[in-house]
Design an enzyme around this catalytic site. Structure first.
Site, short mmCIF file in Angstrom:
data_model
loop_
_atom_site.label_atom_id
_atom_site.label_comp_id
_atom_site.label_asym_id
_atom_site.label_seq_id
_atom_site.Cartn_x
_atom_site.Cartn_y
_atom_site.Cartn_z
N ASP A 64 0.82 -1.22 0.00
CA ASP A 64 0.00 0.00 0.00
C ASP A 64 0.85 1.26 0.00
OD1 ASP A 64 0.82 -0.82 2.59
OD2 ASP A 64 -0.63 0.53 3.52
N ASP A 108 8.28 4.76 -1.28
CA ASP A 108 7.76 4.11 -0.06
C ASP A 108 6.59 3.21 -0.44
OD1 ASP A 108 7.01 3.42 2.48
OD2 ASP A 108 6.33 5.41 3.07
N GLU A 137 0.22 -1.36 5.67
CA GLU A 137 1.25 -0.86 6.59
C GLU A 137 1.03 0.61 6.91
OE1 GLU A 137 4.94 1.00 7.99
OE2 GLU A 137 3.85 1.47 6.17
N GLU A 138 0.59 1.35 5.90
CA GLU A 138 0.45 2.80 6.07
C GLU A 138 -0.67 3.18 7.04
OE1 GLU A 138 2.58 4.78 5.20
OE2 GLU A 138 3.58 4.10 3.39
#
Ligand SMILES: [Zn+2]
Length: 358
Positions: free
Chosen positions: A78, A109, A143-144
């Site tokens: 993500d 990222d 994860e974000e």
């Protein structure tokens, strides 16, 4: 350009063109892309679901000695949302400029890192080399937005245990020169909701013990503490942001209408705690501050992590020794430090598997 370079400049933009940005991400396209990658590399792929529509994808390259603890190369699929009016190009176009730069959301990222894992494997395989240990390349969702829903059950699962992971490499941050930040630990995140109840009434009065007065008192404590931490950072150039504790006011809630003193204000404080802090003592300090701020002020923890030891960078950690040796061989300098934010490695670290990120 060599064939392999051609493969990577095609693969990377293909991954970037999948708009896996929050919110409500569909990971189907990412899974399809990774299935193709696994097929191209001739490696098995497994997809695990701990929650509906939240896949954890693992591509495995079996080593010569598969009974040994394996190496996990972790990446998240993500990316943070896009505000298109702030972009000068299509955030999902992944176009390359004439200097070879590729622009897209998630490029840094951290889709570039996941692609590097795959392309490194492709290159090593092409040389007909088989590594000693098994490699698992993991692709995780969300994860974000904390990763709690997905990573935690994954690292606690039987499926993860079976991977027999001994060492995890995870995301870090980019460097403009050959000095690379190496993150061997992460600060602990806490999110606190501080409830400040008080005497409600009409806004024309000067009542005692109001929610607003308590709010000011407690905020004053937090901001004095914040000032001390800031000083530590400013006064010593060896101290990095990961070495100090940060507290920041994120949200203030409360209020009824503009002439009413409300019965309560609630503050949300974002807290990133340095690994050297004694959590129990820290919590006691907060409780003391609440008491001093006035009657009824209390803390509700929205997120409270337990202390996680950092990876030991010493001669007893054979993974670290191997990693350092390779960095030295490549003439790359490593700058060990604590990661200022939090990433998925915290969960793997909770299993006491050595972690580093670079
Ligand atoms: Zn990331």
């Amino acid at each position: 350009m060599e064939d392999l370079d051609q493969v990577v400049v095609e693969n990377f933009p293909r991954y970037l063109r999948i708009p896996s940005v929050h919110s409500n991400i569909s990971y189907d396209e990412c899974v399809g892309f990774l299935k193709n990658q696994a097929r191209g590399l001739g490696l098995p792929i497994s997809i695990h679901y701990f929650f509906p529509k939240k896949p954890v994808v693992i591509i495995t390259w079996k080593g010569k000695e598969p009974h040994l603890p394996s190496i996990m190369l972790n990446g998240h699929m993500d990316a943070v949302p896009v505000f298109e009016n702030g972009w000068t190009c299509d955030p999902f176009g992944a176009e390359m400029d004439d200097k070879g730069n590729i622009y897209a959301r998630g490029a840094q990222d951290m889709k570039c890192v996941s692609i590097q894992y795959l392309e490194a494997i492709r290159r090593i395989k092409k040389e007909n080399v088989t590594l000693k240990r098994t490699i698992h390349v993991s692709f995780v969702p969300d994860e974000e937005i904390g990763g709690f829903k997905d990573i935690k059950p994954f690292v606690e699962s039987e499926a993860f245990k079976k991977l027999n992971v001994g060492f995890v490499l995870n995301e870090g941050s980019a460097s403009l020169n050959n000095v690379l930040p190496l993150y061997y630990g992460e600060r602990i995140r806490g999110v606190m909701l501080i409830h400040c109840p008080g005497q409600p009434g009409h806004g024309s009065l000067l009542l005692e013990h109001t929610a607003g007065e308590k709010l000011i008192k407690i905020l004053d404590k937090f901001y004095k503490f914040r000032e001390q931490e800031k000083k530590k950072l400013e006064e010593d150039s060896r101290v990095t942001i990961g070495d100090v504790t940060t507290v920041n006011l994120a949200v203030i809630e409360g209020g009824v209408q503009n002439n009413i003193i409300p019965p309560e204000f609630t503050l949300t404080i974002d807290c990133r705690i340095a690994i050297t802090v004694n959590l129990k003592e820290f919590e006691e300090t907060f409780n003391e501050w609440c008491k001093e701020a006035g009657e009824g002020v209390w803390i509700e923890y929205q997120q409270k992590e337990s202390q996680v030891p950092a990876t030991k960078l010493d001669e007893f950690n054979s993974y670290w020794i191997a990693f350092k040796k390779t960095a030295d061989h490549m003439d790359v300098q490593l700058k060990p430090q604590i990661l200022m934010a939090m990433s998925d490695s915290l969960f793997a670290n909770a299993l006491h598997s050595p972690i580093t990120a670079c």
